[in-house]
Write a protein that holds these residues in place. Structure first.
Motif, short mmCIF file in Angstrom:
data_model
loop_
_atom_site.label_atom_id
_atom_site.label_comp_id
_atom_site.label_asym_id
_atom_site.label_seq_id
_atom_site.Cartn_x
_atom_site.Cartn_y
_atom_site.Cartn_z
N ALA A 263 1.27 2.59 -13.98
CA ALA A 263 2.17 3.72 -13.73
C ALA A 263 1.45 4.83 -12.99
O ALA A 263 1.99 5.43 -12.05
CB ALA A 263 2.76 4.24 -15.04
N ASP A 264 0.21 5.09 -13.38
CA ASP A 264 -0.60 6.11 -12.73
C ASP A 264 -0.91 5.70 -11.29
O ASP A 264 -0.83 6.52 -10.37
CB ASP A 264 -1.89 6.33 -13.53
N LEU A 265 -1.24 4.43 -11.07
CA LEU A 265 -1.52 3.93 -9.73
C LEU A 265 -0.29 4.10 -8.83
O LEU A 265 -0.39 4.61 -7.71
CB LEU A 265 -1.94 2.46 -9.77
N ALA A 266 0.87 3.69 -9.32
CA ALA A 266 2.10 3.81 -8.54
C ALA A 266 2.39 5.27 -8.20
O ALA A 266 2.77 5.59 -7.06
CB ALA A 266 3.27 3.19 -9.30
N GLU A 267 2.18 6.16 -9.14
CA GLU A 267 2.42 7.59 -8.89
C GLU A 267 1.46 8.14 -7.84
O GLU A 267 1.87 8.87 -6.94
CB GLU A 267 2.26 8.36 -10.21
N GLN A 268 0.18 7.78 -7.95
CA GLN A 268 -0.82 8.27 -7.00
C GLN A 268 -0.52 7.76 -5.58
O GLN A 268 -0.59 8.52 -4.61
CB GLN A 268 -2.23 7.80 -7.41
N VAL A 269 -0.18 6.48 -5.45
CA VAL A 269 0.08 5.91 -4.13
C VAL A 269 1.36 6.48 -3.54
O VAL A 269 1.42 6.78 -2.34
CB VAL A 269 0.11 4.37 -4.18
N THR A 270 2.38 6.66 -4.35
CA THR A 270 3.63 7.27 -3.87
C THR A 270 3.36 8.67 -3.34
O THR A 270 3.87 9.06 -2.29
CB THR A 270 4.68 7.28 -4.99
N ARG A 271 2.53 9.42 -4.04
CA ARG A 271 2.16 10.76 -3.59
C ARG A 271 1.42 10.69 -2.24
O ARG A 271 1.72 11.43 -1.31
CB ARG A 271 1.29 11.46 -4.63
N LEU A 272 0.46 9.77 -2.14
CA LEU A 272 -0.31 9.63 -0.90
C LEU A 272 0.59 9.24 0.28
O LEU A 272 0.42 9.73 1.40
CB LEU A 272 -1.41 8.58 -1.06
N LYS A 273 1.57 8.37 0.02
CA LYS A 273 2.49 7.95 1.09
C LYS A 273 3.33 9.12 1.59
O LYS A 273 3.70 9.14 2.77
CB LYS A 273 3.41 6.84 0.59
N SER A 274 3.61 10.07 0.74
CA SER A 274 4.46 11.20 1.14
C SER A 274 3.68 12.28 1.89
O SER A 274 4.29 13.17 2.48
CB SER A 274 5.14 11.81 -0.09
N GLU A 275 2.37 12.22 1.89
CA GLU A 275 1.56 13.22 2.59
C GLU A 275 1.56 12.94 4.09
O GLU A 275 1.75 11.79 4.51
CB GLU A 275 0.12 13.20 2.06
N PRO A 276 1.33 13.96 4.91
CA PRO A 276 1.27 13.72 6.36
C PRO A 276 0.03 12.90 6.72
O PRO A 276 -0.98 12.94 6.02
CB PRO A 276 1.19 15.12 6.95
N GLY A 277 0.15 12.15 7.79
CA GLY A 277 -0.98 11.37 8.27
C GLY A 277 -0.55 10.02 8.80
O GLY A 277 0.64 9.69 8.84
N LYS A 278 -1.55 9.26 9.20
CA LYS A 278 -1.32 7.91 9.70
C LYS A 278 -1.26 6.94 8.52
O LYS A 278 -1.38 7.34 7.36
CB LYS A 278 -2.46 7.51 10.64
N ASP A 279 -1.11 5.66 8.83
CA ASP A 279 -1.10 4.63 7.80
C ASP A 279 -2.43 4.60 7.05
O ASP A 279 -3.45 5.09 7.54
CB ASP A 279 -0.82 3.26 8.39
N MET A 280 -2.41 3.98 5.88
CA MET A 280 -3.61 3.79 5.06
C MET A 280 -3.88 2.30 4.97
O MET A 280 -2.95 1.51 4.84
CB MET A 280 -3.38 4.37 3.67
N VAL A 281 -5.14 1.91 5.03
CA VAL A 281 -5.50 0.50 4.93
C VAL A 281 -6.09 0.23 3.55
O VAL A 281 -6.95 0.97 3.08
CB VAL A 281 -6.47 0.05 6.05
N LEU A 282 -5.58 -0.79 2.91
CA LEU A 282 -6.10 -1.23 1.61
C LEU A 282 -7.03 -2.40 1.85
O LEU A 282 -6.60 -3.47 2.26
CB LEU A 282 -4.94 -1.64 0.69
N PHE A 283 -8.33 -2.17 1.64
CA PHE A 283 -9.32 -3.21 1.81
C PHE A 283 -9.53 -4.03 0.53
O PHE A 283 -10.14 -5.07 0.55
CB PHE A 283 -10.67 -2.63 2.25
N GLY A 284 -9.07 -3.54 -0.60
CA GLY A 284 -9.23 -4.28 -1.85
C GLY A 284 -10.17 -3.58 -2.78
O GLY A 284 -10.38 -2.39 -2.64
N GLY A 285 -10.60 -4.27 -3.72
CA GLY A 285 -10.79 -5.64 -4.10
C GLY A 285 -9.56 -6.35 -4.64
O GLY A 285 -8.43 -5.87 -4.59
#
Length: 187
Positions: free
Chosen positions: A101-123
């Motif tokens: 739930a915390d991960l989903a909230e953090q990523v949703t927040r990041l997606k709403s911020e201005p900027g270009k795409d984000m790359v997920l390298f993993g793990g």
């Protein structure tokens, strides 16, 4: 809105690491794949990384040279971790997560911020969590010309089917192929 682009090297049979976590089966990029990697970085301004991958990357990238390395080193790197600690790689910051739930909230927040795409390298665990939580907007899988037979699968802990739509393929002289998918729209 910013997107999360999952970029992973996979074997033909869908593994992102061998049985012991080994990565020696990945082939070095040819010139065409290197150029494609630089082109992809034009649309990305942030790297999303799991704590374990951060440890692997920080051993190599800070002292690497060349245009690709310079761009990776300069971009913000968000390291998802349950632990809060100082990171030594420039522009690397901890994003504390306590669970899905915390991960989903953090990523949703990041997606709403201005900027270009984000790359997920993993793990693997972080990528599997992003996939399971439907946080990935595009999959870029660089399929290596090898079948491992066993190892760590990218889609190892899915709880339900995830339909994808192929949007592009790009074969390279090395035998690797970049396949790009987007989540399929529900009917």
């Amino acid at each position: 809105m910013r997107r999360v682009v999952l970029y992973m090297m996979t074997s033909v049979d869908g593994f992102i690491a061998g049985p012991d976590g080994d990565l020696d089966w990945m082939i070095s990029p040819d010139e065409e794949r290197q150029a494609e990697g630089l082109e992809q970085l034009d649309a990305i301004d942030t790297a999303l990384i799991g704590r374990g991958v951060y440890e692997d990357m920080v051993r190599y990238w800070p002292t690497a040279s060349g245009e690709y390395a310079d761009r990776i080193n300069a971009m913000p790197k968000l390291v998802f971790s349950r632990r809060s600690e100082q990171l030594s790689w420039n522009n690397a910051h901890i994003v504390p997560v306590a669970g899905d739930a915390d991960l989903a909230e953090q990523v949703t927040r990041l997606k709403s911020e201005p900027g270009k795409d984000m790359v997920l390298f993993g793990g693997a665990r972080l990528a599997q969590s992003f996939v399971r939580l439907a946080l990935v907007d595009e999959y870029r899988l660089c399929v290596q010309p090898v079948a491992l037979g066993s190892g760590r699968p990218l889609f190892g802990d899915l709880e339900s089917r995830t339909a994808l739509t192929l949007t592009a393929t790009h074969p390279f002289p090395s035998g690797a192929a970049l396949t790009t998918y987007r989540p399929a729209q529900p009917n």
